[in-house]
Enzyme design. Structure first.
Site, mmCIF file in Angstrom:
data_model
loop_
_atom_site.group_PDB
_atom_site.id
_atom_site.type_symbol
_atom_site.label_atom_id
_atom_site.label_comp_id
_atom_site.label_asym_id
_atom_site.label_seq_id
_atom_site.Cartn_x
_atom_site.Cartn_y
_atom_site.Cartn_z
ATOM 1 C CG HIS A 167 -0.249 -0.066 2.629
ATOM 2 N ND1 HIS A 167 0.505 -0.593 3.177
ATOM 3 C CD2 HIS A 167 -0.154 1.376 3.282
ATOM 4 C CE1 HIS A 167 1.051 -0.302 4.122
ATOM 5 N NE2 HIS A 167 0.771 1.101 4.408
ATOM 6 C CG HIS A 221 -0.040 5.869 2.669
ATOM 7 N ND1 HIS A 221 -1.307 5.600 2.861
ATOM 8 C CD2 HIS A 221 0.745 4.956 3.774
ATOM 9 C CE1 HIS A 221 -1.588 4.928 3.703
ATOM 10 N NE2 HIS A 221 -0.504 4.412 4.181
#
Length: 160
Positions: A68, A83
């Site tokens: 992620h 992110h």
């Protein structure tokens, strides 16, 4: 005297890492990012799920298992964090595919991660993609740009 002979330093830039609407990082619904605790940046409300490198650099961090987020040390010597989403670590990698490994060199525009935007949103999570220049006293003065629609690899989102 001969200042005109000196080579002028070209402005450096980061391009959008994904297609979508660029917003100030202060509008992200996560205090760690919106407070600029990690550094300044932008976020993009994505229209798709392909994240690319915003500049040439070297991968410093990958989130194996969850995929992620990714860290990149760009050629100018500072670190970026990309992110994907808020609380998406809870998906344990479901809907994420990483295309890079730690220590790999990347060029601006190289594919880093693909994610399933619809899956993230169907779980009630935010799919915003956040770009942070990690705080560092040596960091150049970076100006981030927001309030526009961005095309990945083309739209300039930061200059210094």
């Amino acid at each position: 005297m001969f200042d005109f002979l000196k080579k002028k330093k070209q402005p450096q830039q980061l391009t959008a890492m994904i297609n979508g609407e660029v917003i100030p990082v202060t509008k992200v619904k996560d205090d760690v990012f919106s407070s600029c605790m990690l550094g300044k940046g932008i976020a993009i409300h994505p229209t798709d799920g392909t994240v690319i490198a915003p500049a040439d650099g070297k991968i410093t961090v990958t989130m194996e298992g969850t995929n992620h987020a990714v860290g990149i040390r760009i050629a100018e010597g500072f670190d970026l964090l990309i992110h994907i989403g808020i609380d998406t670590v809870s998906l344990n990698g479901e809907g994420f595919i990483s295309y890079v490994k730690t220590d790999q060199k990347v060029k601006a525009g190289d594919k880093l991660i693909e994610f399933d935007k619809d899956l993230i949103e169907s779980r009630g999570l935010c799919s915003d993609v956040i770009l942070i220049a990690i705080d560092n006293p040596e960091l150049p003065d970076i100006t981030f740009k927001s309030g526009m629609q961005a095309t990945a690899g083309e739209t300039v989102v930061a200059t210094w």
